[in-house]
Design an enzyme around this catalytic site. Structure first.
Site, PDB file in Angstrom:
ATOM      1  N   SER A  95       4.469  -1.346   3.412  1.00 34.07           N
ATOM      2  CA  SER A  95       4.060   0.055   3.253  1.00 34.07           C
ATOM      3  C   SER A  95       5.199   0.954   3.735  1.00 34.07           C
ATOM      4  CB  SER A  95       2.779   0.345   4.032  1.00 34.07           C
ATOM      5  OG  SER A  95       2.373   1.677   3.813  1.00 34.07           O
ATOM      6  N   SER A 112       0.812  -1.204   0.000  1.00 34.40           N
ATOM      7  CA  SER A 112       0.000   0.000   0.000  1.00 34.40           C
ATOM      8  C   SER A 112       0.849   1.259   0.000  1.00 34.40           C
ATOM      9  CB  SER A 112      -0.908   0.001   1.236  1.00 34.40           C
ATOM     10  OG  SER A 112      -1.597   1.218   1.367  1.00 34.40           O
ATOM     11  N   GLY A 113       0.236   2.354  -0.478  1.00 40.10           N
ATOM     12  CA  GLY A 113       0.837   3.664  -0.359  1.00 40.10           C
ATOM     13  C   GLY A 113       0.466   4.362   0.936  1.00 40.10           C
ATOM     14  N   ASP A 114      -0.337   3.699   1.768  1.00 44.62           N
ATOM     15  CA  ASP A 114      -0.737   4.270   3.057  1.00 44.62           C
ATOM     16  C   ASP A 114      -0.882   3.110   4.036  1.00 44.62           C
ATOM     17  OD1 ASP A 114      -1.787   6.035   5.060  1.00 44.62           O
ATOM     18  OD2 ASP A 114      -2.540   7.345   3.488  1.00 44.62           O
ATOM     19  N   ASP A 115      -1.611   3.314   5.136  1.00 43.92           N
ATOM     20  CA  ASP A 115      -1.733   2.264   6.146  1.00 43.92           C
ATOM     21  C   ASP A 115      -2.339   0.998   5.549  1.00 43.92           C
ATOM     22  OD1 ASP A 115      -0.864   4.129   8.123  1.00 43.92           O
ATOM     23  OD2 ASP A 115      -2.906   4.920   8.230  1.00 43.92           O
TER      24      ASP A 115
END
Length: 483
Positions: free
Chosen positions: A295, A261-264
């Site tokens: 991540s 992911s690019g976030d959580d």
């Protein structure tokens, strides 16, 4: 998304655990009463409920060439099948092909099943995404102050809804939306891939989700939820592509998922400042097991930052993070109010992390200027045990709030191997392994030795509940489709 994102140079030195494979069990016959112009091979699947009726998407004029728009076909199929809601429910099969569509709404007592090699493609035509009002617990959109676009697959006020498959794919084609965000061209908040609101008895399982415009899976104001066997993939530099975000939800089971992911990878939420306080619906009774997360710029699990309705009784066990910024992170701020309490974490295997422990009391974005500066969060009862971590830059960055410390922190049986910080970019050569302010708690058998605010207590075992949540007792039934 190609697999090049995972095999890029930033990951080539890391051993990445393979994708969790879904399992299927044989079972009972599903009766077909909707005439089918298509023929499919028989198949079996596992679900919280089986269905009496079934249909195939192509029965409703859908064309799986990746170019023909199928929004009307999805909506027609679900409208037709909704008539069986009180007669054993219905199964809609998405066969192999590339099915371009805008947003569509699900119905109760319904299963959406994606066969292997079936791909649902999110349209990049904004007119195919209906506009929705802001969420009441947020008070505004997250990307823009106005409303928001409906998710690709949406449902509200439903009972017994299943989205599953034989590892079929939902592709949000998110680059269009990421570019608009970066150019500050959004007047509405980006759509999610799957959002279910005000609903109960939800299953989302055995699918691959890629390139979501924003969050991937967002159950909100809902209960009795099982999310398992998902592979969620997004470029690690994509904006806000959180994996699974239970939001003001109760009785949630998240198991056997693999997320890049690019976030959580997972973020538990419950509303934003004064809006979340007023709505007052916590996220609680949540168990997360057997997650693998990558991540580099975010957390494996985040609690918050929007937590104004409260977060309580979260159980986390047997998780792996690789090249991830932090493990289980708490994010809050003055103005949030609410609480984060009774958090239990055990059995983490971490490799290449910036932080192992990270708590932030100044995660200060607010929806508007109407927040109450006297609304302080209550963060207490945070328990960690049996953690192994290698190649770590900072063992712990624990920052509570002045006059509102984070209390009841417990850590036991933690072994952290620090990296050579002199070789890590943007980290001072003499950076301490622990930095603590406005927190209190105890530790036992933690290496390296934590800060003085966490004194040693010999032979301490941090608690983990021995009881079972109700959602853990829900068993899958065995279902079959016969053409």
């Amino acid at each position: 998304m190609s697999h090049q994102n995972i095999k890029s140079p930033r990951f080539q030195n890391f051993y990445i655990i393979g994708v969790i494979s879904a399992f299927f069990i044989f079972g009972s016959l599903v009766e077909c009463r909707v005439p089918s112009s298509s023929k499919l091979n028989n198949f079996d699947y596992t679900a919280i409920n089986c269905r009496k009726h079934s249909a195939i998407l192509t029965d409703f004029g859908a064309v799986g060439d990746g170019k023909t728009l199928n929004t009307k076909a999805f909506n027609s199929a679900i409208t037709k099948l909704s008539q069986y809601s009180n007669d054993g429910g219905a199964l809609l099969i998405v066969p192999p092909g590339k099915w371009l569509t805008g947003s569509f709404n699900l119905t109760s007592h319904f299963t959406l099943f994606l066969q292997k090699d079936a791909v649902i493609l999110g349209s990049q035509d904004e007119s195919e995404w209906p506009q929705l009002p802001v969420l009441p617990s947020y008070g505004r959109g997250r990307d823009a102050a106005g409303g928001r676009f409906s998710s690709l697959i949406f449902g509200t006020h439903l009972t017994d809804v299943i989205i599953t498959g034989n590892n079929g794919t939902i592709d949000g084609q998110g680059s269009y939306w990421w570019d608009k965000l970066k150019k500050d061209e959004l007047n509405l908040t980006r759509p999610y891939l799957i959002e279910i609101m005000y609903s109960d008895q939800i299953q989302i399982s055995n699918l691959t989700l890629i390139n979501s415009p924003s969050w991937n899976v967002h159950p909100i104001y809902s209960s009795d939820i099982i999310i398992n066997g998902l592979t969620i993939l997004a470029p690690v530099d994509s904006p806000n592509t959180d994996g699974i975000n239970p939001d003001s939800c109760t009785n949630v089971r998240i198991e056997d998922n693999y997320i890049v992911s690019g976030d959580d990878c997972i973020a538990i939420k419950s509303g934003w400042d004064q809006y979340g306080i007023k709505f007052g619906k916590p996220s609680q009774k949540i168990i997360i097991r057997r997650l693998t997360c990558i991540s580099p710029d975010s957390a494996m699990i985040a609690l918050g930052s929007e937590m104004s309705g409260g977060i309580q009784d979260v159980r986390v066990e047997d998780l792996t993070a690789i090249n991830t910024e932090s493990a289980v992170r708490i994010k809050s701020a003055v103005g949030r109010g609410g609480f984060v309490k009774d958090i239990f974490v055990k059995g983490l295997n971490l490799n290449t992390m910036k932080y192992v422990f990270w708590m932030t009391g100044s995660y200060g974005q607010h929806p508007d200027n109407g927040f109450d500066p006297k609304a302080l969060p209550n963060v207490t009862g945070i328990n960690y045990s049996d953690i192994m971590a290698k190649n770590v830059t900072i063992a712990g960055q624990l920052e509570g709030i002045s006059n509102d410390p984070y209390t009841g922190i417990c850590m036991s049986n933690v072994a952290i191997e620090m990296s050579n910080v002199e070789k890590v970019e943007k980290v001072p050569k003499k950076k301490l392994p622990w930095n603590c302010t406005d927190i209190s708690g105890v530790i036992s058998n933690v290496v390296p030795q934590p800060c003085e605010l966490l004194p040693e207590k010999e032979k301490l075992e941090c608690p983990y509940p021995s009881d079972k949540l109700a959602i853990e007792s829900v068993n899958f039934k065995t279902c079959s489709y016969k053409s």
